[in-house]
Design a protein around this motif. Structure first.
Motif, mmCIF file in Angstrom:
data_model
loop_
_atom_site.group_PDB
_atom_site.id
_atom_site.type_symbol
_atom_site.label_atom_id
_atom_site.label_comp_id
_atom_site.label_asym_id
_atom_site.label_seq_id
_atom_site.Cartn_x
_atom_site.Cartn_y
_atom_site.Cartn_z
ATOM 1 N N ILE A 140 -5.286 13.059 -3.302
ATOM 2 C CA ILE A 140 -5.227 11.801 -2.533
ATOM 3 C C ILE A 140 -5.186 12.116 -1.031
ATOM 4 O O ILE A 140 -4.204 12.644 -0.512
ATOM 5 C CB ILE A 140 -4.028 10.932 -2.966
ATOM 6 C CG1 ILE A 140 -4.235 10.485 -4.416
ATOM 7 C CG2 ILE A 140 -3.888 9.712 -2.040
ATOM 8 C CD1 ILE A 140 -3.162 9.588 -4.969
ATOM 9 N N ASP A 141 -6.294 11.787 -0.379
ATOM 10 C CA ASP A 141 -6.427 12.114 1.037
ATOM 11 C C ASP A 141 -6.621 10.855 1.896
ATOM 12 O O ASP A 141 -6.991 10.943 3.055
ATOM 13 C CB ASP A 141 -7.592 13.085 1.260
ATOM 14 C CG ASP A 141 -8.909 12.517 0.759
ATOM 15 O OD1 ASP A 141 -8.921 11.398 0.219
ATOM 16 O OD2 ASP A 141 -9.949 13.196 0.914
ATOM 17 N N ASP A 142 -6.385 9.685 1.295
ATOM 18 C CA ASP A 142 -6.555 8.444 2.069
ATOM 19 C C ASP A 142 -5.273 7.607 2.084
ATOM 20 O O ASP A 142 -5.299 6.410 2.317
ATOM 21 C CB ASP A 142 -7.747 7.626 1.545
ATOM 22 C CG ASP A 142 -7.577 7.232 0.090
ATOM 23 O OD1 ASP A 142 -6.606 7.675 -0.554
ATOM 24 O OD2 ASP A 142 -8.413 6.453 -0.406
ATOM 25 N N GLN A 143 -4.172 8.242 1.774
ATOM 26 C CA GLN A 143 -2.844 7.637 1.879
ATOM 27 C C GLN A 143 -1.929 8.734 2.411
ATOM 28 O O GLN A 143 -2.192 9.915 2.178
ATOM 29 C CB GLN A 143 -2.290 7.255 0.500
ATOM 30 C CG GLN A 143 -3.030 6.176 -0.197
ATOM 31 C CD GLN A 143 -2.479 5.911 -1.608
ATOM 32 O OE1 GLN A 143 -3.246 5.679 -2.505
ATOM 33 N NE2 GLN A 143 -1.163 5.947 -1.802
ATOM 34 N N PHE A 144 -0.853 8.334 3.064
ATOM 35 C CA PHE A 144 0.087 9.367 3.517
ATOM 36 C C PHE A 144 1.477 8.790 3.682
ATOM 37 O O PHE A 144 1.647 7.575 3.821
ATOM 38 C CB PHE A 144 -0.398 10.029 4.820
ATOM 39 C CG PHE A 144 -0.745 9.069 5.931
ATOM 40 C CD1 PHE A 144 0.222 8.604 6.805
ATOM 41 C CD2 PHE A 144 -2.059 8.634 6.112
ATOM 42 C CE1 PHE A 144 -0.102 7.718 7.835
ATOM 43 C CE2 PHE A 144 -2.403 7.740 7.130
ATOM 44 C CZ PHE A 144 -1.412 7.287 8.001
ATOM 45 N N VAL B 244 1.654 4.778 3.859
ATOM 46 C CA VAL B 244 0.590 4.046 4.535
ATOM 47 C C VAL B 244 -0.703 4.282 3.751
ATOM 48 O O VAL B 244 -1.042 5.420 3.424
ATOM 49 C CB VAL B 244 0.409 4.573 5.985
ATOM 50 C CG1 VAL B 244 -0.562 3.695 6.754
ATOM 51 C CG2 VAL B 244 1.750 4.664 6.718
ATOM 52 N N ALA B 245 -1.415 3.207 3.471
ATOM 53 C CA ALA B 245 -2.711 3.330 2.772
ATOM 54 C C ALA B 245 -3.743 2.546 3.583
ATOM 55 O O ALA B 245 -4.061 1.404 3.256
ATOM 56 C CB ALA B 245 -2.590 2.783 1.352
ATOM 57 N N PRO B 246 -4.258 3.134 4.663
ATOM 58 C CA PRO B 246 -5.107 2.364 5.576
ATOM 59 C C PRO B 246 -6.365 1.843 4.895
ATOM 60 O O PRO B 246 -6.885 2.446 3.954
ATOM 61 C CB PRO B 246 -5.491 3.381 6.656
ATOM 62 C CG PRO B 246 -4.533 4.501 6.526
ATOM 63 C CD PRO B 246 -4.139 4.541 5.088
ATOM 64 N N MET B 247 -6.842 0.736 5.418
ATOM 65 C CA MET B 247 -8.124 0.199 4.954
ATOM 66 C C MET B 247 -9.162 0.473 6.022
ATOM 67 O O MET B 247 -8.829 0.644 7.193
ATOM 68 C CB MET B 247 -8.001 -1.301 4.697
ATOM 69 C CG MET B 247 -7.120 -1.583 3.489
ATOM 70 S SD MET B 247 -6.871 -3.337 3.176
ATOM 71 C CE MET B 247 -8.422 -3.783 2.421
#
Ligand code: GAL
Length: 691
Positions: free
Chosen positions: A545-549, A557-560
């Motif tokens: 998982i490289d699109d949440q941190f 944070v899970a940016p859109m």
């Protein structure tokens, strides 16, 4: 501690000229840190230029481990006239992370990854703005190769004989040996923490550094900057740092370090006026020194053999090179009140035939060659430019386009000219694999949606910056650069300004929380921003998982990005709460989340306390944060707030109070340890969100 046995393999028979001694030991360097000295390491390595002495865990959270986490019986070292290799055993399905800040790579098994400085971090070969030959394993250990060479690591070399498993091979050119540092876990996160402590611990920003930064157009004059600064205050847009781009100098690319008096007739007066409006000033510079610079002749004997943009490359690894350069910066900038620097172009274009940087075959008076200097240049420049602030006992918070190994303690955040939003988010997820900070800076945008989604990412960066170096108007007034420069605001400017204001206010509300996370980083090496795989090492669903941190101890944070009506968010096991609505979500699964532009997927873990400040427009010495403490879950863990002057290094000598927030049936409590009593935090209420 076990003996190092060198295994002579087939490869050895082919290439080895000589081998490490079979009696070589893995030496204990610090608790849970071992050094293997293999062959004859080079003299000039990142460790020689380490930015700060190692820190001892001051948090009591890094466990003592006495067993070396890798099997030395299966470590193989070989050298040849070309360089040396170190081969480590690799377990079936072992995963690897780190090795710098490439924004294209994430989990590294099955890859050959280079540790090379580059201005293009979006290559699958792993070069980046932060070449750092440190990686961690899913098996819970870390490896640092102390070399300034362009090391490549093959994560999963096929076995020579079928009976053997795959291996990890570090291939280091030119060097006839290397010191390998092994960091114990037992988790990858703890291995990272030990590495960051070994690097000197994380930096503590000045409090104002955690506010919002804005960088004005390169063509701006002092008068234009002052006028723009007024609109920020008038329109109630929170902003702490104003950045002045190359236009302050008479000559850039390369740089003169001399003020352009046509645009800036009174530098000191200009800075004083910006200070009076409560902006801290950050100035762009690029170290290559132009022939018209007053230091050119003096610097010439202390510079590299090759010019860049017609300018000298200061050898920051020599005392003279550093001193001459810093003296000039003191004269031009620091004596006039400049608060921080943006150090540009200290990376490279490694695979271009005509890079604007120095060639790898350059020679420097310190003895470094161009290849080694490329791995160290950004770090050495940061060190040199930190010195004047240390002397003034004043913290700084800067930007840099390259930072290398063992640089965790430096108060600089890495930025990039590239601009792919998803890659920028991946950069955020990656910073916790080593000792760097990253900003997914915002510039122009293809739509209002693109702008807002980008702003929603950058406010969770250590350095929240809007970099309008090629735009006259802020992007919330005009997203397109051409129209911005023609002075035409977009019809939606008011609405977009309102959304931006709210996002910056959200950032400001998180400053005490973030400041606390940075203090924990300093004391325990725990990165402020982390990929999920670091916090949830036993959850097989998070390995890629490289699109949440994670942001600080308890936020996720899970940016859109533009064009997403909804996105899939993974919630690790446990209970989570939507930051905006308070809605509870049971974890251990993926959920499709739709969020309109005024919100984003932002979550808080159960059983924690989250201090939220009433947003302020800027931070100064007299700022008092009015805090509402949100209570999430039935058994919230305590939260430590750090209180100090927010500006000097006195906290390093103990001038800091620690305020522990706790929650029980009888309500919320705050316990103070320390005697400064600055009253920076005023608790105005406790809000129970779930329990
Ligand atoms: C670039 C830098 C940009 C901006 C620009 C100004 O090298 O990456 O952020 O500072 O220079 O000319």
């Amino acid at each position: 501690m076990r003996r190092l046995h060198i295994v002579l393999g087939v490869l050895a028979a082919m290439v080895a000229q000589s081998w490490g001694s079979p009696s070589m030991k893995a030496e204990v360097i610090a608790p849970g840190v071992w050094r293997l000295r293999l062959g004859a390491p080079e003299r000039l390595t990142p460790l020689k230029y380490r930015s700060a002495p190692p820190m001892v865990d001051a948090s009591g959270t890094v466990p003592v481990v006495s067993d070396l986490p890798i099997d030395l019986d299966h470590v193989l070292f070989a050298r040849s006239p070309r360089g040396c290799t170190v081969e480590f055993p690799m377990a079936e399905s072992e995963k690897f992370y780190g090795l710098g800040l490439s924004t294209k790579t994430f989990e590294l098994s099955g890859r050959k990854a280079w540790s090379v400085a580059s201005d293009r971090p979006e290559e699958t070969t792993n070069e980046s703005h932060a070449p750092e030959p440190f990686f961690v394993s899913s098996r819970g250990y870390g490896v640092y190769l102390d070399t300034a060479r362009y090391a490549a690591v093959i994560f999963g070399r096929a076995p020579v004989q079928k009976s053997h498993g795959k291996t990890v091979v570090a291939d280091i050119p030119a060097a006839q040996g290397v010191d390998v540092y092994v960091f114990a876990g037992p988790t990858a996160l703890l291995a990272v923490q030990r590495y960051n402590l070994f690097s000197g611990g994380g930096p503590v920003p000045p409090l104002w550094g955690l506010g919002v930064a804005y960088r004005g157009a390169l063509s701006s004059s002092a008068a234009e900057i002052l006028a723009l600064a007024d609109t920020f205050r008038r329109e109630d847009i929170p902003c702490d740092i104003f950045g002045v781009e190359p236009g302050w100098q008479t000559q850039t690319y390369s740089s003169s370090f001399v003020w352009n008096r046509t645009k800036f007739p009174d530098p000191e007066g200009f800075i004083a006026k910006m200070h009076a409006k409560n902006f801290r000033m950050s100035f762009w510079e690029q170290p290559f020194t132009h022939p018209t610079s007053p230091i050119y002749e003096q610097l010439r004997p202390h510079a590299g053999s090759d010019l860049v943009w017609g300018g000298l490359v200061p050898d920051f690894a020599t005392k003279e090179g550093r001193e001459i350069f810093v003296r000039q910066q003191n004269d031009s900038l620091f004596s006039k009140g400049v608060d921080s620097m943006k150090i540009d172009e200290v990376d490279n274009q490694p695979f271009k035939p005509d890079p604007w940087s120095f060639p790898d075959y350059s020679r420097f008076p310190s003895g470094l060659d161009g290849e080694q200097m490329h791995s160290l240049f950004g770090t050495l420049a940061q060190q040199a430019l930190l010195e004047p602030f240390r002397q003034k006992n004043q913290r700084t918070w800067g930007l840099v386009r390259e930072s290398g190994a063992l640089a965790a303690s430096l108060p600089y955040t890495v930025y990039s000219d590239s601009y792919d939003h998803l890659s920028f988010i991946r950069g955020m997820a990656k910073i916790g694999f080593g000792g760097h900070l990253w900003t997914p800076e915002v510039r122009d945008a293809t739509s209002i949606e693109d702008l807002v989604r980008r702003l929603q990412t950058v406010i969770f960066s250590p350095y929240a910056v809007v970099n309008c170096w090629y735009m006259k108007m802020p992007p919330w007034k005009q997203i397109r650069a051409d129209k911005s420069n023609a002075g035409v605001a977009m019809p939606e400017a008011d609405r977009t300004t309102a959304i931006t204001r709210d996002l910056f206010r959200l950032r400001m509300s998180l400053v005490p929380y973030l400041y606390s996370a940075f203090n924990v980083y300093r004391q325990s090496g725990l990165p402020v921003v982390r990929a999920l795989v670091l916090d949830y090492p036993r959850d097989a669903a998070v390995t890629s998982i490289d699109d949440q941190f994670m942001f600080g101890p308890s936020m996720m944070v899970a940016p859109m990005v533009e064009g997403q009506a909804k996105r899939s968010v993974y919630f690790p096991a446990g209970e989570w709460f939507d930051f905006f609505t308070g809605e509870s979500i049971h974890g251990g699964r993926r959920v499709d989340i739709a969020k309109s532009l005024d919100q984003m997927p932002l979550y808080v873990k159960a059983d924690c306390l989250l201090p939220l400040a009433e947003p302020v427009g800027h931070i100064d010495k007299s700022t008092v944060f009015k805090l509402k403490i949100r209570v999430y879950g039935k058994k919230p863990a305590n939260f430590a707030l750090y209180e100090d002057d927010g500006e000097t290094f006195d906290f390093e000598r103990g001038a800091q109070d620690r305020l522990t927030l706790s929650w029980s049936e009888t309500g919320g409590h705050m316990l103070r340890a320390g005697h400064l009593g600055l009253k920076r935090y005023d608790i105005v209420g406790w809000d129970v969100v779930g329990g």
